[in-house]
Design a protein around this motif. Structure first.
Motif, short mmCIF file in Angstrom:
data_model
loop_
_atom_site.label_atom_id
_atom_site.label_comp_id
_atom_site.label_asym_id
_atom_site.label_seq_id
_atom_site.Cartn_x
_atom_site.Cartn_y
_atom_site.Cartn_z
N CYS A 1 -7.00 3.57 -4.40
CA CYS A 1 -6.49 4.29 -5.57
C CYS A 1 -5.73 3.39 -6.53
CB CYS A 1 -5.61 5.46 -5.13
SG CYS A 1 -4.08 4.94 -4.30
N GLY A 2 -5.34 2.18 -6.11
CA GLY A 2 -4.67 1.24 -6.99
C GLY A 2 -3.18 1.44 -7.12
N THR A 3 -2.61 2.46 -6.48
CA THR A 3 -1.17 2.69 -6.57
C THR A 3 -0.45 1.86 -5.50
OG1 THR A 3 -1.32 4.60 -5.11
CG2 THR A 3 -1.52 5.00 -7.48
N ILE A 4 0.89 1.82 -5.58
CA ILE A 4 1.69 0.99 -4.68
C ILE A 4 1.61 1.53 -3.25
CG2 ILE A 4 4.04 0.24 -4.14
CD1 ILE A 4 4.62 0.22 -7.10
N VAL A 5 1.48 0.62 -2.29
CA VAL A 5 1.44 0.97 -0.86
C VAL A 5 2.77 0.54 -0.23
CG1 VAL A 5 0.26 0.69 1.33
CG2 VAL A 5 -1.04 0.63 -0.80
N TYR A 6 3.53 1.51 0.32
CA TYR A 6 4.80 1.21 0.96
C TYR A 6 4.57 0.89 2.44
CZ TYR A 6 6.79 3.03 -3.34
OH TYR A 6 7.11 3.24 -4.65
N PRO A 7 5.48 0.17 3.05
CA PRO A 7 5.26 -0.29 4.45
C PRO A 7 5.00 0.83 5.44
CG PRO A 7 7.08 -1.49 3.44
CD PRO A 7 6.71 -0.42 2.47
N THR A 8 5.60 2.01 5.24
CA THR A 8 5.45 3.10 6.21
C THR A 8 4.04 3.70 6.21
OG1 THR A 8 6.30 4.66 4.59
CG2 THR A 8 7.88 3.69 6.15
N GLU A 9 3.28 3.48 5.15
CA GLU A 9 1.93 4.08 5.05
C GLU A 9 0.86 3.02 4.83
OE1 GLU A 9 2.66 5.16 0.31
OE2 GLU A 9 1.87 6.65 1.67
N LYS A 10 1.17 1.77 5.18
CA LYS A 10 0.28 0.66 4.85
C LYS A 10 -0.72 0.40 5.98
CE LYS A 10 2.09 -3.45 4.88
NZ LYS A 10 2.90 -4.61 4.49
N VAL A 11 -1.99 0.18 5.59
CA VAL A 11 -3.05 -0.25 6.50
C VAL A 11 -3.60 -1.56 5.95
CG1 VAL A 11 -5.33 0.25 7.47
CG2 VAL A 11 -3.66 2.09 7.18
N ASN A 12 -3.52 -2.63 6.73
CA ASN A 12 -3.97 -3.94 6.31
C ASN A 12 -5.33 -4.21 6.95
OD1 ASN A 12 -4.31 -6.54 5.45
ND2 ASN A 12 -2.58 -7.40 6.56
N CYS A 13 -6.39 -4.18 6.15
CA CYS A 13 -7.73 -4.37 6.69
C CYS A 13 -8.66 -4.82 5.58
CB CYS A 13 -8.23 -3.06 7.30
SG CYS A 13 -9.78 -3.23 8.18
N ASP B 1 -9.02 -7.64 4.15
CA ASP B 1 -8.31 -8.47 3.16
C ASP B 1 -7.68 -7.64 2.05
OD1 ASP B 1 -10.86 -11.03 3.39
OD2 ASP B 1 -9.06 -10.71 4.60
N LYS B 2 -7.39 -6.36 2.34
CA LYS B 2 -6.76 -5.49 1.35
C LYS B 2 -5.73 -4.62 2.03
CE LYS B 2 -10.89 -5.19 -1.60
NZ LYS B 2 -11.87 -4.27 -2.25
N TYR B 3 -4.91 -3.94 1.22
CA TYR B 3 -3.97 -2.96 1.72
C TYR B 3 -4.40 -1.58 1.27
CZ TYR B 3 -0.99 -6.97 2.70
OH TYR B 3 -0.50 -8.13 3.19
N TRP B 4 -4.22 -0.59 2.16
CA TRP B 4 -4.68 0.77 1.87
C TRP B 4 -3.61 1.78 2.29
CZ3 TRP B 4 -10.04 0.58 0.46
CH2 TRP B 4 -10.69 -0.60 0.78
N HIS B 5 -3.57 2.91 1.58
CA HIS B 5 -2.86 4.06 2.14
C HIS B 5 -3.67 4.58 3.32
CE1 HIS B 5 -1.41 4.24 -2.17
NE2 HIS B 5 -0.26 4.34 -1.51
N LYS B 6 -3.00 5.14 4.31
CA LYS B 6 -3.71 5.67 5.46
C LYS B 6 -4.73 6.73 5.05
CE LYS B 6 -0.05 4.79 8.84
NZ LYS B 6 0.89 5.41 9.82
N GLY B 7 -4.38 7.56 4.08
CA GLY B 7 -5.32 8.58 3.61
C GLY B 7 -6.44 8.02 2.76
N CYS B 8 -6.22 6.84 2.14
CA CYS B 8 -7.25 6.22 1.29
C CYS B 8 -8.23 5.38 2.09
CB CYS B 8 -6.60 5.37 0.21
SG CYS B 8 -5.68 6.33 -1.02
N PHE B 9 -7.87 5.02 3.34
CA PHE B 9 -8.76 4.20 4.16
C PHE B 9 -9.84 5.12 4.74
CE2 PHE B 9 -9.94 0.36 6.00
CZ PHE B 9 -10.23 0.52 7.34
N SER B 10 -10.90 5.35 3.95
CA SER B 10 -11.95 6.31 4.31
C SER B 10 -13.32 5.74 3.99
CB SER B 10 -11.75 7.63 3.55
OG SER B 10 -11.78 7.40 2.16
N CYS B 11 -14.37 6.42 4.48
CA CYS B 11 -15.75 5.97 4.29
C CYS B 11 -16.11 6.01 2.80
CB CYS B 11 -16.69 6.84 5.10
SG CYS B 11 -18.46 6.47 4.84
N GLU B 12 -16.83 4.99 2.34
CA GLU B 12 -17.24 4.93 0.95
C GLU B 12 -18.20 6.06 0.59
OE1 GLU B 12 -14.96 2.34 -0.59
OE2 GLU B 12 -16.78 2.47 -1.79
N ILE B 13 -18.94 6.59 1.56
CA ILE B 13 -19.97 7.59 1.28
C ILE B 13 -19.45 9.01 1.48
CG2 ILE B 13 -22.31 8.35 1.80
CD1 ILE B 13 -22.11 5.55 0.59
#
Length: 217
Positions: free
Chosen positions: A8-20, A22-34
């Motif tokens: 989504c391009g918004t800021i990711v805070y440490p409590t909701e961060k997923v590092n995978c 080579d990027k950072y994701w919100h837990k809810g944003c780390f989802s299948c592209e399809i």
């Protein structure tokens, strides 16, 4: 400085961060592209630094067939069937002028397998005979009849919903259950977004399974 989310391009805070990937994701944003099913570090598959679920992971088409365990099993089974059919044709045409088939170790093994299958079928079809009671001519008074035990009632039918698998799925964790396309899932209950709990009717195994791999029936 907090990084931005790869989805989504918004800021990711440490409590909701997923590092995978080579990027950072919100837990809810780390989802299948399809299908947009929420993924985790155990069940995602990366392709060109984008996450996918197992069903929608891009597959490369190859012209050659790999010697997988399943292909090797099918190859061996086809070979055994051909040998069994050849032996059956020989038995039918015995005495009609055909040459005898050599009693090779492979033919002996097939013969033992056929005999074992025949014995199993015979033992299943024969009714169970109780052991013969020994003759006892001494008189004993008949015991008073005991209380009659009621037969156990049949278990109630499953109250959960029924689903049918539209893709194959291999369990990725101990609390998950795998299945094949066409399997029926019974006692299904939706746990959270993208996951449900149910039992595979074919195998009797039960556990967590992805909701986008099945459809209601």
């Amino acid at each position: 400085m907090n990084p931005s989310c790869g989805r989504c391009g918004t800021i990711v805070y440490p409590t909701e961060k997923v590092n995978c990937l080579d990027k950072y994701w919100h837990k809810g944003c780390f989802s299948c592209e399809i299908c947009k099913m929420t993924l985790n570090m155990k069940n995602y598959k990366g392709f060109e630094k984008r996450p996918y679920c197992n069903a929608h992971y891009p597959k490369t088409n190859f012209t050659c067939v790999a010697d997988t365990p399943e292909n090797l099993r099918l190859k061996q089974q086809s070979k055994m069937q051909s040998q069994v059919q050849y032996k059956e044709e020989f038995e039918k045409n015995k005495g009609k002028g055909f040459s005898a088939v050599a009693d090779t170790p492979e033919m002996q093994r097939i013969k033992k397998t056929q005999d074992h299958i025949s014995n199993v079928r015979l033992s299943v079809n024969q009714p169970h005979q109780p052991p013969a009671a020994s003759k006892n001519y001494s008189y004993e008074p008949a015991a008073a009849p005991g209380p009659v035990r009621q037969a156990a009632a049949a278990p109630p039918p499953s109250s959960g919903k029924r689903y049918q698998a539209v893709y194959d799925y291999a369990a990725a964790d101990e609390d998950e259950v795998g299945f094949l396309e066409g399997d029926v899932i019974v006692d299904a209950q939706v746990i959270d977004e993208g996951w449900m709990y149910g039992r595979v009717e074919r195998t009797g195994q039960q556990g967590m399974l992805p909701a986008n791999y099945v459809e209601a029936i």
